[in-house]
Design a protein around this motif. Structure first.
Motif: not given
Length: 217
Positions: A144-158
């Motif tokens: 779940k931590g990896r999914i949360a990291i990907l979500g955060m990276m996506g948010f920062l990109f947007v």
């Protein structure tokens, strides 16, 4: 903490085929594209991220419940994960730098100064990545931590795209600032970002300790 480090390094030893594979990939890429710094970044990032994998190993089959029955504190556990990540990151960054160094000497392609600047620049980047990712993995677990990291990276990109669009709409020109900053000695940038990275790592470590203290196993 010494015992935890020995445990994680023994886990790493068990993954020697994986590490031989990533070194082989780095060698293949630098053979195909001599003079590049691919090996430095690739090995540095992969090496530092092994600390995240070690947390997943600890969680496997409810292993944390047994681990914390041993005479170790949660603070020591967190400090060990950060220490392990930094040591692996620096070691593999150094290995990648050596590969790039010998590649430049043998092929006479590339620039040694740029190579060393790249290695020095990537060190604070690796520390920042660790400071961001370790709290997520300790909070949500390995998967779940990896999914949360990907979500955060996506948010920062947007968020980055939105800020760029807002700047264009408001006709804000960053070119003069970028041009002025480009005239500063790169070593100043490196020292500044290294200081920021170390500070972020220290704050992240405190956050991770707070997270782990609240967890039940």
């Amino acid at each position: 903490m010494k015992g935890l480090l020995i445990k994680d390094f023994k886990l790493m030893k068990g993954q020697k085929n994986f590490f031989l594979a990533i070194v082989a990939i780095a060698l293949a890429m630098i053979t195909l594209s001599p003079g590049t710094s691919f090996a430095i970044g690739f090995l540095g990032f992969v090496g530092s991220l092994f600390s995240l994998s070690s947390i997943s190993y600890d969680e496997f089959d409810n292993g944390n419940a047994f681990l914390f029955s041993l005479p170790i504190t949660r603070k020591e556990y967190v400090l060990e994960k950060y220490t392990f990540g930094v040591l692996c990151g620096i070691a593999f960054l150094f290995l990648g730098t050596l590969i790039s160094f010998f590649s430049i000497l043998i092929t006479d392609k590339g620039n040694l100064r740029e190579m060393f600047l790249t290695a020095c620049t990537l060190l604070p980047v690796i520390l920042l990545l660790l400071s961001i990712m370790l709290p997520f993995v300790l909070k949500f677990g390995g998967e779940k931590g990896r999914i949360a990291i990907l979500g955060m990276m996506g948010f920062l990109f947007v968020a980055g795209i939105l800020l760029t669009k807002i700047a264009e709409y408001m006709k804000i020109d960053f070119y003069p600032l970028v041009k002025r900053l480009s005239q500063i000695d790169p070593r100043v940038y490196i020292l500044f970002f290294l200081f920021l990275a170390i500070t972020a790592l220290a704050v992240s470590c405190l956050v991770s300790q707070s997270i782990l203290n609240k967890k039940e196993f």
